[in-house]
Design an enzyme around this catalytic site. Structure first.
Site, PDB file in Angstrom:
ATOM      1  N   GLY A  66       0.768  -1.288   0.201  1.00 61.28           N
ATOM      2  CA  GLY A  66      -0.123   0.018   0.026  1.00 61.28           C
ATOM      3  C   GLY A  66       0.736   1.307   0.057  1.00 61.28           C
ATOM      4  O   GLY A  66       0.410   2.239  -0.684  1.00 61.28           O
ATOM      5  N   CYS A  85      15.824  -0.464   0.731  1.00 61.30           N
ATOM      6  CA  CYS A  85      15.930  -1.631   1.523  1.00 61.30           C
ATOM      7  C   CYS A  85      17.475  -2.189   1.373  1.00 61.30           C
ATOM      8  O   CYS A  85      17.864  -3.102   2.086  1.00 61.30           O
ATOM      9  CB  CYS A  85      15.077  -2.974   0.812  1.00 61.30           C
ATOM     10  SG  CYS A  85      13.446  -2.080   0.668  1.00 61.30           S
TER      11      CYS A  85
HETATM   12  N1  PMP Z   1       9.121  -5.282  -3.803  1.00 58.89           N
HETATM   13  C1  PMP Z   1       9.307  -3.895  -4.378  1.00 58.89           C
HETATM   14  C2  PMP Z   1       9.863  -4.138  -5.778  1.00 58.89           C
HETATM   15  C3  PMP Z   1       9.745  -3.026  -3.526  1.00 58.89           C
HETATM   16  O1  PMP Z   1      10.129  -2.078  -4.176  1.00 58.89           O
HETATM   17  C4  PMP Z   1       9.354  -3.242  -2.220  1.00 58.89           C
HETATM   18  C5  PMP Z   1       9.509  -1.908  -1.216  1.00 58.89           C
HETATM   19  N2  PMP Z   1      10.804  -1.499  -1.281  1.00 58.89           N
HETATM   20  C6  PMP Z   1       9.041  -4.400  -1.616  1.00 58.89           C
HETATM   21  C7  PMP Z   1       8.887  -5.560  -2.742  1.00 58.89           C
HETATM   22  C8  PMP Z   1       8.771  -4.708  -0.362  1.00 58.89           C
HETATM   23  O2  PMP Z   1       7.751  -3.861   0.183  1.00 58.89           O
HETATM   24  P1  PMP Z   1       7.277  -3.824   1.650  1.00 58.89           P
HETATM   25  O3  PMP Z   1       8.629  -3.183   2.230  1.00 58.89           O
HETATM   26  O4  PMP Z   1       6.162  -2.857   1.724  1.00 58.89           O
HETATM   27  O5  PMP Z   1       7.004  -5.114   2.256  1.00 58.89           O
END
Ligand code: PMP
Length: 390
Positions: A203, A327
């Site tokens: 979201g 990340c």
């Molecule tokens: N996949 C992609 C391509 C993303 O950019 C992200 C968020 N950086 C995620 C997965 C993971 O999403 P979340 O951190 O909200 O679990």
């Protein structure tokens, strides 16, 4: 300090005021547990089902095919583990396929399964970050059970030929999962026509809150239980629902998919400004695909300097950008995405990602362009790598 210029929308987006207004009653007076039987609780349950309908509609799916989760990390883990587990139960020696440029929430699951003894293939990408359908077809074997390829990349914005990949998987009777986190609200998705069996979304990438997402699972495809407990999410993912966030997600996805064309027109203008402004700086490489890319995600390598240095100086002007993805930004390793696209370590480490949202303005882009050139000049003056080159 000047107002913040937020160019890091691939990392997260601000909650829209409409979304927040929709959520507020469920954080205040509508606090009832949706599993309770009295009418006020049923009203809360209805709000969840309304949100499920919105998510389904945005994907061309049926509401029964949508499961709410805590975000795409959970959805990705769930999808991959679910398929592998089912096949293991059948005693099958499975083979699974992904690409080299996936988000860590897919890539690290594959690496873990590989360490556990599963056969894994990682598809290459070309210089623009695209997977080749021909390579996928050649990689599929008789024991392949799953292909997971992201819809749009989070670092460079490159879109994959999803329909073609889906068609190949369907032809070979292999489950096709896509991490569509960066695509929602930016491109039109139709799971049925694109032969997508499973799809993950989060979201907070389209103006809903963090900590809520969804997994689409095509009707007829079995999904293993993720969490055991109560009967929530049709018994597959137990736990009292994160009601307000689910309501926010439902509202945000409806808003985001309704506005795709208008948003892209606006972002295209900003992208043109950025491209022509940055082009004036010598030795800058654009990383990605202008033809097959998200309009709002741009990635550049500034030869001879570190991306991190640029980010710090941009920050001193109140401008928020990232190098690589949020990340992996704690890591000193160059981006696995840029390396897979063929960049050398130096260029991969000199990258900056600019990711826009509908809230960004041409004035903000102008301000960015005013400061980026002097920042790059200043850093290059101090850079031994750059000074060796000239
Ligand atoms: N996949 C992609 C391509 C993303 O950019 C992200 C968020 N950086 C995620 C997965 C993971 O999403 P979340 O951190 O909200 O679990």
């Amino acid at each position: 300090m000047d107002k913040t210029i937020y160019f890091d929308n691939a990392a997260t987006t601000q909650i829209s005021s409409e979304v927040l207004n929709k959520m507020m009653p469920y954080l205040t007076e509508e606090y009832f547990n949706p599993s309770s039987l009295y009418s006020r609780a049923q009203k809360v349950k209805n709000a969840i089902e309304e949100a499920r309908k919105n998510v389904a509609e945005a994907l061309g799916a049926d509401p029964n095919e949508i499961y709410f989760t805590s975000g795409a990390t959970e959805s990705n883990n769930w999808a991959i583990h679910s398929i592998v587990e089912q096949n293991k139960k059948n005693g099958k020696q499975c083979h699974i396929i992904t690409s080299k440029i996936e988000h860590p929430s897919v890539l690290n699951v594959f690496k873990k399964l590989e360490r556990d003894g599963l056969e894994v293939s990682y598809l290459n990408v070309d210089a623009e970050g695209r997977v080749s359908p021909e390579e996928l077809e050649k990689t599929i074997k008789s024991n392949t059970v799953l292909v997971s390829v992201m819809y749009a990349n989070n670092e460079v914005g490159t879109l994959q030929p999803i329909s073609e990949l889906g068609e190949i998987c369907r032809k070979h009777n292999v489950v096709f999962h896509t991490d569509a986190v960066q695509a929602i609200g930016n491109v039109k998705i139709d799971v049925l026509h694109q032969n997508i069996d499973m799809l993950s979304l989060s979201g907070h990438k389209f103006h809903a809150p963090k900590g809520v997402g969804a997994l689409y699972v095509r009707k007829g495809l079995k999904v293993e239980n993720l969490l055991f407990g109560g009967g929530q999410e049709r018994g597959k993912r137990a736990g009292t629902e994160n009601v307000a966030s689910i309501v926010g997600l439902g509202c945000a996805i409806a808003e985001a998919t309704k506005d795709i064309e208008v948003k892209n027109r606006h972002l295209k203008e900003l992208r043109e400004m950025l491209l022509s402004g940055i082009k004036k700086i010598p030795k800058v490489k654009y990383n990605g695909s202008l033809e097959h890319g998200l309009t709002g995600t741009l990635n550049f390598s500034f030869e001879g300097i570190e991306g991190e240095g640029i980010l710090l100086l941009l920050n001193s002007y109140g401008i928020c950008c990232s190098s690589g993805s949020a990340c992996t930004s704690g890591s000193l390793d160059p981006s696995h995405v840029l390396l897979a696209m063929g960049l050398d370590h130096g260029l991969a480490q000199s990258s900056v990602r600019i990711s826009l949202s509908k809230y960004n303005t041409s004035e903000e882009v102008e301000k960015f362009l005013e400061v980026i050139n002097p920042i790059v000049e200043r850093l290059r003056k101090m850079s031994p790598v750059w000074n060796e080159k000239i």
